[in-house]
Design an enzyme around this catalytic site. Structure first.
Site, PDB file in Angstrom:
ATOM      1  N   LYS A   1       0.067   4.420  -2.364  1.00 29.95           N
ATOM      2  CA  LYS A   1      -0.180   5.853  -2.111  1.00 29.95           C
ATOM      3  C   LYS A   1      -0.802   6.501  -3.344  1.00 29.95           C
ATOM      4  O   LYS A   1      -1.779   7.246  -3.234  1.00 29.95           O
ATOM      5  CB  LYS A   1       1.143   6.576  -1.796  1.00 29.95           C
ATOM      6  CG  LYS A   1       1.601   6.385  -0.366  1.00 29.95           C
ATOM      7  CD  LYS A   1       3.012   6.920  -0.172  1.00 29.95           C
ATOM      8  CE  LYS A   1       3.574   6.402   1.138  1.00 29.95           C
ATOM      9  NZ  LYS A   1       5.025   6.402   1.240  1.00 29.95           N
TER      10      LYS A   1
ATOM     11  N   GLN B   1      10.150   9.105  -0.549  1.00 31.64           N
ATOM     12  CA  GLN B   1      10.079   7.797   0.111  1.00 31.64           C
ATOM     13  C   GLN B   1      11.426   7.435   0.744  1.00 31.64           C
ATOM     14  O   GLN B   1      12.470   7.522   0.098  1.00 31.64           O
ATOM     15  CB  GLN B   1       9.659   6.731  -0.915  1.00 31.64           C
ATOM     16  CG  GLN B   1       9.456   5.345  -0.351  1.00 31.64           C
ATOM     17  CD  GLN B   1       8.265   5.236   0.600  1.00 31.64           C
ATOM     18  OE1 GLN B   1       7.276   5.960   0.450  1.00 31.64           O
ATOM     19  NE2 GLN B   1       8.345   4.348   1.566  1.00 31.64           N
TER      20      GLN B   1
ATOM     21  N   ASP C   1       4.822  14.692   5.276  1.00 32.68           N
ATOM     22  CA  ASP C   1       5.376  13.632   6.131  1.00 32.68           C
ATOM     23  C   ASP C   1       5.690  14.152   7.536  1.00 32.68           C
ATOM     24  O   ASP C   1       5.871  13.360   8.461  1.00 32.68           O
ATOM     25  CB  ASP C   1       6.704  13.138   5.535  1.00 32.68           C
ATOM     26  CG  ASP C   1       6.595  11.786   4.857  1.00 32.68           C
ATOM     27  OD1 ASP C   1       5.703  11.001   5.232  1.00 32.68           O
ATOM     28  OD2 ASP C   1       7.417  11.520   3.961  1.00 32.68           O
TER      29      ASP C   1
HETATM   30  N1  GUN Z   1       9.166   4.876   4.581  1.00 33.23           N
HETATM   31  C1  GUN Z   1       8.439   4.148   5.470  1.00 33.23           C
HETATM   32  N2  GUN Z   1       7.449   4.898   5.997  1.00 33.23           N
HETATM   33  C2  GUN Z   1       7.551   6.123   5.438  1.00 33.23           C
HETATM   34  C3  GUN Z   1       6.797   7.313   5.563  1.00 33.23           C
HETATM   35  O1  GUN Z   1       5.825   7.430   6.332  1.00 33.23           O
HETATM   36  N3  GUN Z   1       7.204   8.352   4.797  1.00 33.23           N
HETATM   37  C4  GUN Z   1       8.279   8.271   3.964  1.00 33.23           C
HETATM   38  N4  GUN Z   1       8.611   9.346   3.263  1.00 33.23           N
HETATM   39  N5  GUN Z   1       8.995   7.179   3.823  1.00 33.23           N
HETATM   40  C5  GUN Z   1       8.622   6.108   4.550  1.00 33.23           C
END
Ligand code: GUN
Length: 303
Positions: free
Chosen positions: A55, A99, A122
């Site tokens: 990311k 996350q 998100d």
């Molecule tokens: N863990 C796995 N996929 C995601 C996501 O799209 N966002 C977040 N914050 N955590 C994740």
């Protein structure tokens, strides 16, 4: 089926990231600052570390600012909430992503509820889930929005189609169902307790598999010509027995590609299907947040 029936999520994501990059440059010229994404990682889960690194790299490659906050696994709730509050108040931060999963002693819902909904790129905050449910503008979770983009690109208008979503998570299954309903599909949400799952899936023009069970959806579950979106990312033993004995693994989806691909009209592969879309949509959501936070107009449908 032919290669053209493979939905190339990797290529689609590259195109989307290029569009985000162009718009991020014009945002910077207008706002006098870069759009910014803050990512918070608590603990050392190896898969999460890989995602967070990826990311960060892609955020910078798109011309946006990346703020990474890595906290130890034993971080207490008050410290994490204080960091989220500081990011809420920071004008350089347009999007905040914590996350998941968080270590077990931390309450995920409480942490998500602390994120300013206008920075919740998100789309996990109940305000954004509610906006999606009632058809208001808001942030939509990245993976299901990416799936919808791939579906619309392939099929055009989805109105009236039968869609079956397998999986009912807050991150994928539920928002996916809402998005498909918003496109006037007839939506069924199936899950691990669904009776006669194969029979339910056989009715579908669109199948979205997000159950987390390796290669569960088989070819004889699929209506010929249906479009199959595989959200699963499962690590299983290598097919080569020697490599498997050495602990080598391979990635597979929730769909048994070998039996489904000859029946489906179109299918996403794993890897290279839905996976690359998630971060590309996250960057898109961050760009949208930046424009809103800076009061700069972004034309409807520009991204
Ligand atoms: N863990 C796995 N996929 C995601 C996501 O799209 N966002 C977040 N914050 N955590 C994740």
């Amino acid at each position: 089926m032919t290669d053209s029936n493979i939905i190339d999520g990797k290529a689609f994501a590259e195109t989307l990231r290029a569009r985000v990059g162009t718009l991020a440059a014009s945002f910077e010229a207008q706002a006098g600052r870069k759009a910014g994404l803050a990512v918070v990682l608590v603990g050392e889960d190896p898969a999460s570390q890989v995602y967070v690194r990826s990311k960060g790299k892609q955020t910078v490659a798109c011309g946006m600012a990346s703020f990474e906050h890595k906290l130890p696994a034993d971080t207490d709730e008050a410290s994490l909430l204080a960091l989220v509050e500081a990011l809420n108040a920071d004008p350089a931060v347009d999007g905040i992503l914590v996350q998941l999963p968080l270590p077990a002693h931390l309450d995920e819902q409480k942490v998500i509820a602390t994120i300013n909904p206008d920075k919740d790129v998100d789309g996990f905050h109940v305000i954004n889930a509610g906006r999606l449910a009632v058809g208001q503008k808001g942030f939509v979770p990245c993976t299901p929005l990416g799936c919808l983009m791939l579906l619309k690109d392939r099929l055009g208008n989805l109105s009236g189609l039968d869609a079956v979503v397998i999986g009912r998570s807050n991150i994928v299954g539920k928002p996916m169902a809402q998005l498909l309903l918003g496109e006037s599909c007839t939506v069924t949400i199936a899950h691990s307790r669904t009776k006669d799952l194969a029979e339910v899936v056989r009715r579908a023009d669109i199948v979205v598999a997000a159950v987390g069970r390796a290669e569960m959806v088989k070819g004889d579950w699929i209506k010929p010509g249906a479009t199959v979106i595989d959200v699963g990312i499962n690590r299983v033993a290598s097919l080569d027995p020697v490599a498997a004995a050495e602990g080598k693994t391979r990635l597979v989806g929730d769909v048994d590609f070998a039996s489904v691909a000859p029946v489906a009209g179109a299918i996403t592969p794993v890897p290279g299907g839905v996976g690359p879309m998630t971060i590309a949509v996250l960057l898109r959501n961050t760009l949208v947040a930046a424009h809103a936070n800076a009061g700069i107009a972004l034309a409807e449908g520009a991204i």
